[in-house]
Design an enzyme around this catalytic site. Structure first.
Site, mmCIF file in Angstrom:
data_model
loop_
_atom_site.group_PDB
_atom_site.id
_atom_site.type_symbol
_atom_site.label_atom_id
_atom_site.label_comp_id
_atom_site.label_asym_id
_atom_site.label_seq_id
_atom_site.Cartn_x
_atom_site.Cartn_y
_atom_site.Cartn_z
ATOM 1 N N GLN A 46 0.910 -1.245 -0.050
ATOM 2 C CA GLN A 46 0.136 0.141 -0.003
ATOM 3 C C GLN A 46 0.844 1.029 -0.079
ATOM 4 O O GLN A 46 1.794 1.259 0.684
ATOM 5 C CB GLN A 46 -0.908 -0.106 1.265
ATOM 6 C CG GLN A 46 -1.726 1.160 1.382
ATOM 7 C CD GLN A 46 -0.914 2.371 2.248
ATOM 8 O OE1 GLN A 46 -0.001 2.274 2.866
ATOM 9 N NE2 GLN A 46 -1.404 3.296 2.082
ATOM 10 N N TYR A 67 1.177 5.537 0.482
ATOM 11 C CA TYR A 67 1.053 6.766 0.459
ATOM 12 C C TYR A 67 2.096 7.497 -0.308
ATOM 13 O O TYR A 67 3.342 7.185 0.218
ATOM 14 C CB TYR A 67 1.005 6.922 1.963
ATOM 15 C CG TYR A 67 -0.205 6.628 2.660
ATOM 16 C CD1 TYR A 67 -1.431 7.152 2.426
ATOM 17 C CD2 TYR A 67 -0.201 5.847 3.952
ATOM 18 C CE1 TYR A 67 -2.610 6.971 3.006
ATOM 19 C CE2 TYR A 67 -1.363 5.676 4.493
ATOM 20 C CZ TYR A 67 -2.569 6.079 4.239
ATOM 21 O OH TYR A 67 -3.693 5.848 5.008
ATOM 22 N N THR A 87 -3.456 4.400 -1.915
ATOM 23 C CA THR A 87 -4.326 4.991 -1.235
ATOM 24 C C THR A 87 -4.869 6.223 -1.584
ATOM 25 O O THR A 87 -3.979 7.244 -1.568
ATOM 26 C CB THR A 87 -4.100 4.863 0.577
ATOM 27 O OG1 THR A 87 -4.096 3.490 0.832
ATOM 28 C CG2 THR A 87 -5.357 5.682 1.207
ATOM 29 N N HIS A 96 -12.845 3.515 3.417
ATOM 30 C CA HIS A 96 -11.805 3.310 4.517
ATOM 31 C C HIS A 96 -12.327 2.599 6.007
ATOM 32 O O HIS A 96 -11.767 3.201 7.145
ATOM 33 C CB HIS A 96 -10.925 4.732 4.601
ATOM 34 C CG HIS A 96 -9.644 4.816 5.105
ATOM 35 N ND1 HIS A 96 -8.740 5.117 3.987
ATOM 36 C CD2 HIS A 96 -8.868 4.468 5.903
ATOM 37 C CE1 HIS A 96 -7.659 4.897 4.383
ATOM 38 N NE2 HIS A 96 -7.487 4.564 5.768
ATOM 39 N N ARG A 122 -10.140 12.793 14.581
ATOM 40 C CA ARG A 122 -10.495 11.595 15.493
ATOM 41 C C ARG A 122 -10.289 12.091 16.886
ATOM 42 O O ARG A 122 -9.225 11.846 17.640
ATOM 43 C CB ARG A 122 -9.595 10.490 15.067
ATOM 44 C CG ARG A 122 -9.834 9.827 13.748
ATOM 45 C CD ARG A 122 -8.760 8.652 13.454
ATOM 46 N NE ARG A 122 -9.116 8.465 12.044
ATOM 47 C CZ ARG A 122 -8.163 7.678 11.245
ATOM 48 N NH1 ARG A 122 -6.953 7.297 11.910
ATOM 49 N NH2 ARG A 122 -8.294 7.414 10.018
#
Length: 381
Positions: free
Chosen positions: A129, A131, A157, A280, A166
């Site tokens: 993955q 980034y 991603t 996600h 969050r």
């Protein structure tokens, strides 16, 4: 671990094992967590047709995607900091994937590097993955490392242009990089089992855990306050960047985080081999549509051109089957392997995924299917 019989059991065991800050970082969503609730409701609304007296009590779950055959349609999704859930957690997940005959997608933000994961799991099918970092030259160097370690597939991603909000991380004193606070340290001390078997083990061997894929000159221990500017995630990523990566990467490219026909069409036109229809896990955009609500339209638009995968909210084998029934070729699972890792290490991760596969099999048999390849939208009641 005979007492762990479903995803909720494993989740409860993980909650007891991990510091609250780390558990909630894995377990929860963003803002008001509406997306997580909507994903759950949307999956629960779907029912599968039952056909009786079919004359068989088994189902062949063999499937194929990206021109390769697999014994089942699952992929272990990339998750940041799996190596904090269990010591050497990413290598453990890679070995679990190898045992199950499925791919494991390594996160850019893993605690163990792709090089060490390959050493610890030499037979596993590794995906990476990505980034994209602000310093593109360092990003290209990471891709070279991936190629040297036999990575077949790059998963980009695309749905994280900003760090999501969050608030619970702040309430818990948890941050990445980790900044010691009275609340955060107190939280860790309440979990001596995790402290001794994970954190102290790192400190006694490799030192303070960090993002292992950062170049040596830019590695940031999780106790530091800032990440070097060059290895910050580029929040201005565009389709032209995907085109450049397509030119540089010889293997398959998957775009993860697609929730519209328009973006799926662009991915196909730019040369992507597949997409992941993903919210996600409800962790980024709290008012995003649920994947099952947009998946059929995306399949209709580009399903014959590229491989379509899906994720978000899988807790039961029936959840994975619903994504397959709507046209996905494979399903990524992220939180469940982490619950398994926390509850029982490598064997726990294997057991929870084996449980998921067993649930998929039994539900397929109850639906009347004897072959996953013919299981499709006509399965929806």
């Amino acid at each position: 671990m005979a007492y762990l019989l479903n995803a909720n059991d494993y989740r409860a065991a993980a909650r007891k094992r991990l510091p609250k800050g780390l558990f909630e970082y894995i377990d929860r969503g963003t803002e008001a967590e509406l997306a997580m609730s909507d994903i759950r409701r949307s999956l629960d609304r779907i029912k599968l047709r039952q056909t009786v007296l079919t004359g068989h009590a088994t189902c062949d779950m063999t499937t194929s995607f990206l021109d390769r055959s697999y014994p089942n349609p699952l992929i272990i999704a990339p998750t940041a900091l799996a190596g904090l859930v269990s010591h050497d957690g990413e290598a453990k997940l890679a070995r679990v994937a190898s045992r199950l005959g499925i791919p494991f997608c390594v996160s850019t933000q893993s605690v163990t590097s792709i090089d060490d994961i390959r050493k610890g799991a030499p037979d596993s099918e590794l995906w990476l993955q990505l980034y994209v970092w602000r310093n593109r030259e360092l990003t290209w160097q990471l891709l070279e490392r991936a190629k040297r370690n036999g990575v077949s597939t790059l998963v980009i991603t695309a749905d994280t242009p900003l760090s999501p909000k969050r608030e619970y991380n702040q309430h818990n004193g948890f941050s990445v990089p980790f900044v010691p606070t009275l609340r955060g340290v107190s939280d860790i001390l309440k979990r001596p089992g995790w402290l001794c078997s994970v954190m102290l083990r790192y400190l006694m061997t490799s030192g303070m855990p960090n993002y292992a894929h950062y170049p040596d000159a830019f590695k940031t221990a999780i106790t530091r306050n800032a990440v070097a500017e060059d290895v910050k995630i580029d929040n201005g990523l565009s389709w032209s960047d995907i085109a450049e990566i397509r030119d540089r990467w010889p293997g398959e490219i998957i775009i993860k985080g697609v929730l519209s026909v328009e973006d799926a069409t662009k991915a196909a036109k730019i040369g992507a081999d597949g997409i992941v229809v993903s919210a996600h896990g409800g962790r980024n955009f709290d008012i995003a549509p649920a994947p099952v609500d947009v998946l059929p339209g995306i399949v209709d638009a580009v399903g014959r051109q590229i491989t379509i995968m899906a994720d978000s909210g899988v807790r039961r084998g029936s959840d994975a089957l619903k994504y397959l029934a709507l046209g996905s070729r494979a399903v990524l699972v992220g939180r469940l392997p982490l619950y398994g890792l926390a509850a029982g290490g490598e064997q726990g991760a294997y057991d929870i995924l084996a449980m998921l596969i067993d649930e998929m099999h039994s539900n397929l048999v109850f639906s009347g299917s004897d072959n996953l390849e013919v299981f499709g939208r006509n399965a929806i009641a």
